[in-house]
Design a protein around this motif. Structure first.
Motif, short mmCIF file in Angstrom:
data_model
loop_
_atom_site.label_atom_id
_atom_site.label_comp_id
_atom_site.label_asym_id
_atom_site.label_seq_id
_atom_site.Cartn_x
_atom_site.Cartn_y
_atom_site.Cartn_z
N CYS A 1 26.20 35.33 -18.77
CA CYS A 1 25.80 35.62 -17.36
C CYS A 1 24.67 36.76 -17.37
N GLY B 1 21.63 34.85 -15.69
CA GLY B 1 21.83 35.13 -14.28
C GLY B 1 20.72 36.27 -13.94
N TRP B 2 20.49 37.37 -14.98
CA TRP B 2 19.91 38.44 -14.61
C TRP B 2 18.50 38.22 -15.04
N GLY C 1 17.31 34.35 -14.44
CA GLY C 1 17.19 34.10 -12.98
C GLY C 1 18.08 33.34 -12.52
N ALA C 2 19.29 33.38 -11.73
CA ALA C 2 19.86 32.38 -11.29
C ALA C 2 19.37 31.61 -10.50
N LYS C 3 18.40 32.05 -9.67
CA LYS C 3 17.85 31.05 -8.60
C LYS C 3 16.88 30.02 -9.61
N LYS C 4 16.45 30.46 -10.51
CA LYS C 4 15.68 29.41 -11.36
C LYS C 4 16.63 28.34 -11.77
N ARG D 1 19.66 27.62 -10.75
CA ARG D 1 20.10 26.86 -9.72
C ARG D 1 18.81 25.33 -9.26
N VAL E 1 23.68 29.87 -2.28
CA VAL E 1 23.28 31.08 -2.93
C VAL E 1 24.72 31.67 -3.48
N TRP F 1 26.47 30.11 -5.44
CA TRP F 1 26.48 30.13 -6.95
C TRP F 1 25.55 31.28 -7.60
N ASP F 2 24.71 31.67 -7.11
CA ASP F 2 23.89 32.68 -7.51
C ASP F 2 24.93 34.16 -7.73
N LYS G 1 25.73 35.86 -11.09
CA LYS G 1 25.15 37.09 -11.30
C LYS G 1 26.31 38.65 -11.26
#
Length: 510
Positions: free
Chosen positions: A402, A406-407, A410-413, A415, A428, A430-431, A435
């Motif tokens: 994670c 996630g950090w 990048g969680a957004k990438k 996703r 969001v 999920w992010d 994270k």
């Protein structure tokens, strides 16, 4: 050579459910639910499923699908520095498979024993520890092998090899039977259990809510821990299974189907277990609270005791013993061969070896590695290795995974990968799960685990036992994982910058 793919979405879902639903559903969930609030435990359990289990399951499926590679390869394509995390999971999976295959061997032995059901005339504990395992005096007193366990172990590994000998092609054919059959058998056991005298006392014991438990942080940690252990996440399986999906496959919906199916079967298994235990309590005069009704002892001691007293005479005992242990076999075999498939996928992707030959040789190596657990000291080794490798490693891998994905990535990438080719997109929330929620829970469980095990030796074992079979094996999985990441492979020239650019484009196009 073109990468294999699942023959259909339904086949993939059944294979993933088969991997997730294993022996832990049949014996671990009911015991944990009882110990942590009975019916009230379902609240933190389903919260954990939605906030951690399904998000992590979707994450692993999506990166496997996106990069068409097992765990080490997929993580390396995100960032070469992440590859060791994947290998840590793969080596952990190998350790788990080594002892899980021996539990499968015990189940095979018990399928055979069911035809004469010695627990009708003899204490079930004596049958298990004496006749079958022939348990020695301690961990370092190997005492040779239990012949019937070794024979069943070879049979078990042959079955595993046969199921995966042609990769997902043969897996797809097998799961059509091994996923449906245990559900049917479980249904038979539930009907029989709830119609036994005293069953309602057992079910009440299982389901009566203790609402005060919801204020106990350890109950919530237990719920998250059960989700992580149950869904086959964090040790490479779901990344490998995702890698055999087509590029246009959806995973957002599939992750929810797999997660809820696993939870439902766990919950239903409690009806069979505690309905039967209620009956045993009534005829024996022993309270359920005084029974060893969790873990291995539930399956191989407490349950056979109840089966041995089943109404209907010897024929009834034999019939329901067969149903119960055949159910365990079908539950165990799916999980066992899915672990091996994850290991094989990682090795073949790394080195480009012939998959069918690699499958055969890794099964042979796995069988040899599992022999330590088939000795007369095998129960001690299995208990300690399982406690440390399964309980600690999976949580530690989850925390590192994670943080890295996630950090650092990048969680957004991520996703963006997850929401490809679907009209059911994760938002969001999920992010936030990847994270924040998952790392915090992983860290809490890890710290609690370390403190507990440093203050109180596990099950009273001497320190030398815990170092040899516990902490030593944990350190070994990490070291081997790191070493494997430095060995050159056929995919090491992949451009990480290309992956980052691709991820950015996906995010921008959402």
């Amino acid at each position: 050579m073109a990468r294999q793919q699942w023959s259909s979405r339904q086949t993939f879902i059944m294979a993933a459910i088969g991997s997730a639903v294993g022996l832990g559903n049949a014996w671990r969930f009911p015991g944990i639910a009882y110990q942590n609030g009975g019916g009230a435990f379902l609240i933190p359990y389903f919260v954990a499923l939605l906030t951690a289990g399904i998000p992590l399951l979707a994450l692993e499926l999506s990166i496997g699908k996106r990069f068409q590679s097992g765990a080490p390869g997929a993580l390396a394509k995100l960032n070469k520095k992440f590859e060791w995390i994947g290998w840590w999971g793969v080596v952990t999976a190998f350790c788990i498979c080594a002892y899980y295959s021996v539990v499968l061997a015990w189940v095979i032995d018990y399928v055979g024993l069911s035809f004469r059901s010695p627990w009708m005339e003899k204490a079930a504990a004596d049958v298990f520890t004496g006749d079958v395992l022939q348990v020695s005096s301690g961990m370092f007193d190997l005492g040779g092998f239990s012949p019937i366990v070794v024979i069943a172990l070879v049979i078990g590994w042959f079955c595993m090899w046969y199921c995966i000998r042609h990769g997902v092609t043969s897996v797809g054919k097998i799961v059509k039977y091994t996923v449906i059959l245990p559900v049917i058998l479980l249904g038979i056991l539930i009907v029989r259990a709830v119609t036994l005298p005293g069953s309602w006392e057992g079910l009440s014991y299982y389901l009566t809510p203790d609402w005060s438990k919801l204020l106990d942080v350890n109950v919530w940690a237990a719920a998250y821990g059960q989700i992580f252990f149950s869904l086959s996440i964090l040790f490479s399986i779901m990344i490998a299974y995702g890698s055999y999906l087509s590029k246009d496959a959806e995973v957002t919906k599939d992750a929810m189907i797999i997660g809820f199916a696993d939870a439902a079967i766990s919950f239903l298994s409690g009806f069979a277990a505690f309905g039967t235990l209620g009956y045993l309590a009534q005829i024996s005069g022993v309270a359920i609270s005084d029974m060893s009704h969790t873990g291995i002892m539930l399956a191989f001691v407490t349950y056979p005791e109840a089966l041995g007293q089943m109404p209907g005479g010897s024929l009834g005992v034999i019939l329901f013993s067969l149903v119960f242990f055949l159910m365990l076999f079908t539950l165990a075999i799916d999980s066992a061969f899915s672990i091996m498939e994850a290991i094989i996928t990682a090795v073949v992707d790394k080195f480009g070896w012939n998959k069918e030959k690699t499958t055969l040789w890794l099964c042979v190596i796995g069988c040899l590695a599992s022999l330590i657990f088939a000795t007369r000291a095998g129960l001690y080794w299995l208990d300690i290795v399982d406690h440390f490798v399964n309980d600690f490693n999976l949580i530690a891998i989850g925390f590192v995974e994670c943080l890295a994905l996630g950090w650092m990535f990048g969680a957004k990438k991520l996703r963006g990968y997850l929401n490809e080719n679907t009209d059911f997109k994760y938002g969001v929330w999920w992010d936030i799960a990847i994270k924040y929620i998952c790392p915090v829970i992983f860290l809490f469980i890890s710290i609690t685990y370390l403190i507990t095990n440093l203050q109180t030796p596990y099950s009273g074992y001497p320190l030398s036992h815990l170092v040899a079979g516990g902490w030593g094996v944990v350190v070994l999985t990490i070291v081997v994982g790191v070493v494997m990441s430095f060995i050159p492979g056929k995919e090491d020239s992949y451009s990480n910058q290309h992956v980052h650019n691709e991820a950015s484009n996906l995010v921008e196009s959402e």
